[in-house]
Design a protein around this motif. Sequence first.
Motif, PDB file in Angstrom:
ATOM      1  N   THR A  68      35.085  44.104  21.278  1.00 56.70           N
ATOM      2  CA  THR A  68      34.821  45.504  21.629  1.00 56.70           C
ATOM      3  C   THR A  68      34.305  46.276  20.409  1.00 56.70           C
ATOM      4  N   HIS A  69      33.776  47.467  20.670  1.00 56.76           N
ATOM      5  CA  HIS A  69      33.319  48.328  19.579  1.00 56.76           C
ATOM      6  C   HIS A  69      34.468  48.638  18.625  1.00 56.76           C
ATOM      7  N   GLU A 116      37.369  47.700  13.415  1.00 59.00           N
ATOM      8  CA  GLU A 116      38.561  47.197  12.730  1.00 59.00           C
ATOM      9  C   GLU A 116      38.214  46.022  11.818  1.00 59.00           C
ATOM     10  N   LEU A 117      37.297  45.165  12.286  1.00 56.21           N
ATOM     11  CA  LEU A 117      36.877  44.031  11.478  1.00 56.21           C
ATOM     12  C   LEU A 117      36.162  44.499  10.215  1.00 56.21           C
ATOM     13  N   THR A 118      35.357  45.551  10.342  1.00 56.10           N
ATOM     14  CA  THR A 118      34.651  46.095   9.180  1.00 56.10           C
ATOM     15  C   THR A 118      35.636  46.484   8.078  1.00 56.10           C
ATOM     16  N   GLN A 119      36.731  47.116   8.454  1.00 65.07           N
ATOM     17  CA  GLN A 119      37.760  47.479   7.483  1.00 65.07           C
ATOM     18  C   GLN A 119      38.469  46.246   6.939  1.00 65.07           C
ATOM     19  N   ARG A 120      38.646  45.268   7.795  1.00 70.22           N
ATOM     20  CA  ARG A 120      39.382  44.063   7.400  1.00 70.22           C
ATOM     21  C   ARG A 120      38.614  43.217   6.380  1.00 70.22           C
ATOM     22  N   GLY A 127      30.968  34.979   6.106  1.00 68.27           N
ATOM     23  CA  GLY A 127      29.931  35.954   5.813  1.00 68.27           C
ATOM     24  C   GLY A 127      29.766  36.893   6.992  1.00 68.27           C
ATOM     25  N   VAL A 128      29.244  38.078   6.730  1.00 65.88           N
ATOM     26  CA  VAL A 128      29.002  39.050   7.805  1.00 65.88           C
ATOM     27  C   VAL A 128      27.678  39.750   7.548  1.00 65.88           C
ATOM     28  N   ASP A 170      26.819  50.897   8.988  1.00 59.80           N
ATOM     29  CA  ASP A 170      28.015  50.637   8.176  1.00 59.80           C
ATOM     30  C   ASP A 170      29.084  49.861   8.940  1.00 59.80           C
ATOM     31  N   VAL A 171      28.697  49.203  10.038  1.00 62.84           N
ATOM     32  CA  VAL A 171      29.651  48.441  10.854  1.00 62.84           C
ATOM     33  C   VAL A 171      29.188  46.990  10.963  1.00 62.84           C
ATOM     34  N   VAL A 172      30.113  46.059  10.814  1.00 64.52           N
ATOM     35  CA  VAL A 172      29.793  44.634  10.966  1.00 64.52           C
ATOM     36  C   VAL A 172      29.269  44.377  12.378  1.00 64.52           C
ATOM     37  N   ASN A 173      28.187  43.589  12.472  1.00 66.31           N
ATOM     38  CA  ASN A 173      27.636  43.290  13.805  1.00 66.31           C
ATOM     39  C   ASN A 173      27.419  41.802  14.046  1.00 66.31           C
TER      40      ASN A 173
END
Length: 317
Positions: free
Chosen positions: A240-241, A246-250, A206-207, A212-215
């Motif tokens: 890193t930011h 990149e994780l958000t896209q993944r 889960g995230v 709009d970015v995973v945190n």
Amino acid sequence: MILKPVVPFEPINTDKLPAGDHWVAQVKWDGVRMLSYFDGSNVQLVNRKLNNRSLQYPEFLSPSRYCTASSFILDGEFIAFDDNKPSFHEIMKRDSLRKKQSIELAVAQTPVTYMVFDILFCNGAWVTDRVLSERQQILQDLIISQPDVQTVQNFTDAEGLLAVMIEHQMEGVICKKLDSSYAINGKDKRWQKRKVFWDLFAVVAGVTFRGDVVNSLLLGLYDQEGKLYYIGHAGTGKVTHREWRELTQRVAPLATRVKPFANEPERSKDAVWVTPEIVVKVQFLEWTPGQTMRHPSIQAFVDIPPNQCTMKQIVHK
């Protein structure tokens, strides 16, 4: 002569460091376990999971540069530094690379040191049945020490070494019996490790988002029946930011409406569930009474199967 990769000897976890004349203590480096195999012609670098990493570390493919033996199997740790101390996050920058051009750049950008602490094979013969003190003497005679290749130092005061590791926020201490042989694919109390912080591999199920970015990541471990249990969420560490973006896209194609956890996680209301495919190494201080991690910190994203993220990793203080 064919040198087939072997599973290296592993230390067991301990709460109390052993003491006595037959024990030595060594720094536990926060790196990647790596065995170097030289058959007289070519060098192969293989990690403890038996994955070949020769491509990722070309600077260690010239055996005569760091060892005078005509053939050998060396055991040690590849480490990279961040703020003058070993960093798992930094070494994973090298270990995860696959493209030759990127690797060539990384050799200079993320230098690696080989901390050699044992030898299994030497000049055409196995030496695993010899005691540790003899194997260490062989290393002293054969290893050509230089800035990026070092033999690991012994200390007699394990508690004192642990205090230094705590002061410098390093990973911990390994204690070894001087009369121990080397047990291939073995794990027993002749080698014992005490970590300053605990770490494990957990799967992301889960995230949460900031904008709009995973945190933050909701993490879990599988039990013996294959059920996934929530063990905490982590949004700090060595990510890193750019890696968060990149994780958000993944995670976007992994989103699911089905909650993967068998128990009820914190932050369920704000979470987006994802199929458990992404694995991280996470470091933490201790377990809470509710069986979640206290002060978890993401160390790196790692390329291991999610089904290896099991409760068997858990060791309580």
